[in-house]
Design a protein around this motif. Structure first.
Motif, short mmCIF file in Angstrom:
data_model
loop_
_atom_site.label_atom_id
_atom_site.label_comp_id
_atom_site.label_asym_id
_atom_site.label_seq_id
_atom_site.Cartn_x
_atom_site.Cartn_y
_atom_site.Cartn_z
N ASN A 140 -35.96 -37.59 -45.66
CA ASN A 140 -35.12 -38.80 -45.78
C ASN A 140 -35.67 -39.97 -44.98
O ASN A 140 -35.72 -41.11 -45.47
CB ASN A 140 -33.68 -38.50 -45.36
CG ASN A 140 -32.99 -37.61 -46.37
OD1 ASN A 140 -33.19 -37.75 -47.57
ND2 ASN A 140 -32.19 -36.67 -45.89
N ASN A 149 -38.52 -27.47 -47.69
CA ASN A 149 -38.25 -28.87 -47.32
C ASN A 149 -39.55 -29.67 -47.27
O ASN A 149 -39.60 -30.83 -47.71
CB ASN A 149 -37.58 -28.94 -45.95
CG ASN A 149 -36.07 -28.75 -46.05
OD1 ASN A 149 -35.51 -28.80 -47.14
ND2 ASN A 149 -35.43 -28.54 -44.93
N ASP A 166 -41.69 -29.48 -39.90
CA ASP A 166 -40.43 -28.75 -40.16
C ASP A 166 -40.73 -27.26 -40.23
O ASP A 166 -41.88 -26.86 -40.48
CB ASP A 166 -39.77 -29.24 -41.46
CG ASP A 166 -38.26 -28.99 -41.46
OD1 ASP A 166 -37.50 -29.95 -41.23
OD2 ASP A 166 -37.84 -27.83 -41.68
N SER A 188 -38.38 -33.03 -37.08
CA SER A 188 -37.72 -32.03 -37.95
C SER A 188 -37.35 -32.80 -39.21
O SER A 188 -36.22 -33.19 -39.43
CB SER A 188 -36.49 -31.43 -37.28
OG SER A 188 -35.64 -32.43 -36.80
N ASN A 205 -42.87 -25.17 -35.52
CA ASN A 205 -41.61 -25.07 -34.78
C ASN A 205 -41.72 -26.01 -33.59
O ASN A 205 -42.48 -25.76 -32.65
CB ASN A 205 -41.39 -23.63 -34.33
CG ASN A 205 -40.01 -23.46 -33.70
OD1 ASN A 205 -39.48 -24.37 -33.06
ND2 ASN A 205 -39.42 -22.29 -33.91
C1 LIG Z 1 -30.22 -31.58 -40.68
S1 LIG Z 1 -31.86 -31.44 -41.22
C2 LIG Z 1 -32.43 -33.08 -40.88
C3 LIG Z 1 -33.59 -33.46 -41.72
C4 LIG Z 1 -34.08 -34.90 -41.54
N1 LIG Z 1 -34.41 -35.19 -40.18
C5 LIG Z 1 -33.03 -35.88 -42.06
O1 LIG Z 1 -32.47 -36.59 -41.24
O2 LIG Z 1 -32.82 -35.92 -43.25
C6 LIG Z 1 -32.59 -30.48 -39.89
C7 LIG Z 1 -33.99 -30.00 -40.17
O3 LIG Z 1 -34.55 -29.49 -38.96
C8 LIG Z 1 -35.37 -28.42 -39.27
N2 LIG Z 1 -35.57 -27.64 -38.04
C9 LIG Z 1 -34.65 -26.90 -37.38
N3 LIG Z 1 -35.19 -26.37 -36.26
C10 LIG Z 1 -36.47 -26.78 -36.21
C11 LIG Z 1 -37.54 -26.55 -35.29
N4 LIG Z 1 -37.40 -25.78 -34.21
N5 LIG Z 1 -38.73 -27.14 -35.53
C12 LIG Z 1 -38.91 -27.92 -36.62
N6 LIG Z 1 -37.94 -28.17 -37.53
C13 LIG Z 1 -36.72 -27.60 -37.33
C14 LIG Z 1 -34.64 -27.70 -40.40
O4 LIG Z 1 -35.49 -26.89 -41.17
C15 LIG Z 1 -34.08 -28.91 -41.18
O5 LIG Z 1 -34.95 -29.28 -42.21
#
Ligand SMILES: C[S@@+](CC[C@H](N)C(=O)[O-])C[C@H]1O[C@@H](n2cnc3c(N)ncnc32)[C@H](O)[C@@H]1O
Length: 181
Positions: free
Chosen positions: A25, A61, A56, A20, A102
Motif C-alpha cells: 500500500n 504479500n 515482509d 513490513s 524477518n
Molecule cells: C498490517 S500489515 C501492513 C502492511 C503495510 N505496511 C500496509 O500498511 O499496508 C502487516 C505486515 O507485516 C508483516 N510482518 C509481520 N511481522 C513481520 C516481521 N517480523 N518482519 C517483516 N514483516 C512482518 C506481515 O506479513 C504483514 O504483511
C-alpha cells in the motif's frame, strides 16, 4: 503519512524502505510520487524504482506488491513503447528490492542491492545488507533542541582524547630497585 516524509520521498534518488510492506500500500503510493518526477524517462523510472525497498515475511504479500508496483509503472507509461530490456530490468529490481525477511529477528540475513546510476544509462550494483546500512548511521546523533548546540559542537570538534596517565610503579618493584644500591 507519506506527506509527512515529503519532499524527500518524491525525489527519485532518495531511498525508502518499508520494513513490513505487506501487499505494498505504501510502496505504490511512494512509487507513484517518484514517477511524477521522471517525465516518463525510462532510465529515471528505473532509478526511482531502484530506490524503493520493501521487506515482509509473507511471500504472497511480496508477490502482490511487486505486481502492483509493476502495474503502476505500466499504467504511467500507457501508450509508450516498453522495450523488453526495460521490462526485464524492472522485474529484476522488483525481485531484489521487494524481498523476504524477518525485520525483528532476521535483519542480518537480508541481502539488498544498492543500485548506483552510472550516468550512462546503466547501474553499478553494490551488495548491501543491514549491517552496512546500520554502519552508515554509526555517526548519527539524536538530540532535542535544547542540547542541539552542544551535540553539534561535539560532532564538529570531538573532545581531545588524552593519553592515559602513566600507572604508578608498583611498591614491590620500587623496593627491589632500592636494594640494588
Ligand atoms: C498490517 S500489515 C501492513 C502492511 C503495510 N505496511 C500496509 O500498511 O499496508 C502487516 C505486515 O507485516 C508483516 N510482518 C509481520 N511481522 C513481520 C516481521 N517480523 N518482519 C517483516 N514483516 C512482518 C506481515 O506479513 C504483514 O504483511
Amino acid at each position: 503519512m507519506c506527506d509527512l516524509c515529503e519532499p524527500l520521498i518524491s525525489e527519485i534518488d532518495k531511498k525508502v524502505l518499508e520494513p513490513s510492506c505487506g501487499n505494498g500500500n505504501f510502496l505504490v503510493e511512494i512509487l507513484d510520487r517518484k514517477l511524477q518526477k521522471t517525465k516518463k524517462n525510462k532510465y529515471k523510472i528505473l532509478i526511482a524504482l531502484s530506490n524503493i525497498y520493501g521487506v515482509d515475511i509473507a511471500q504472497d504479500n511480496l508477490e502482490e506488491a511487486r505486481v502492483r508496483m509493476k502495474n503502476i509503472v505500466l499504467d504511467f507509461l500507457a501508450g509508450e513503447e516498453t522495450p523488453a530490456s526495460f521490462l526485464m530490468a524492472m522485474d529484476a529490481i522488483l525481485k531484489a528490492n521487494i524481498c523476504y525477511g524477518n525485520m525483528l529477528t532476521g535483519r542480518k540475513k537480508i541481502n539488498l542491492i544498492n543500485w548506483i546510476p552510472d550516468g550512462n544509462g546503466g547501474f553499478e550494483l553494490e551488495k548491501w545488507n543491514f549491517a552496512d546500512i546500520e554502519k552508515l548511521r554509526e555517526g548519527v546523533k539524536q538530540t532535542n533542541v535544547e542540547d542541539l548546540p552542544k551535540v553539534a559542537n561535539e560532532l564538529l570538534h570531538p573532545p581531545l582524547k588524552l593519553p592515559d596517565k602513566p600507572k604508578p610503579k608498583s611498591k614491590k618493584k620500587v623496593e627491589k630497585q632500592a636494594t640494588l644500591f
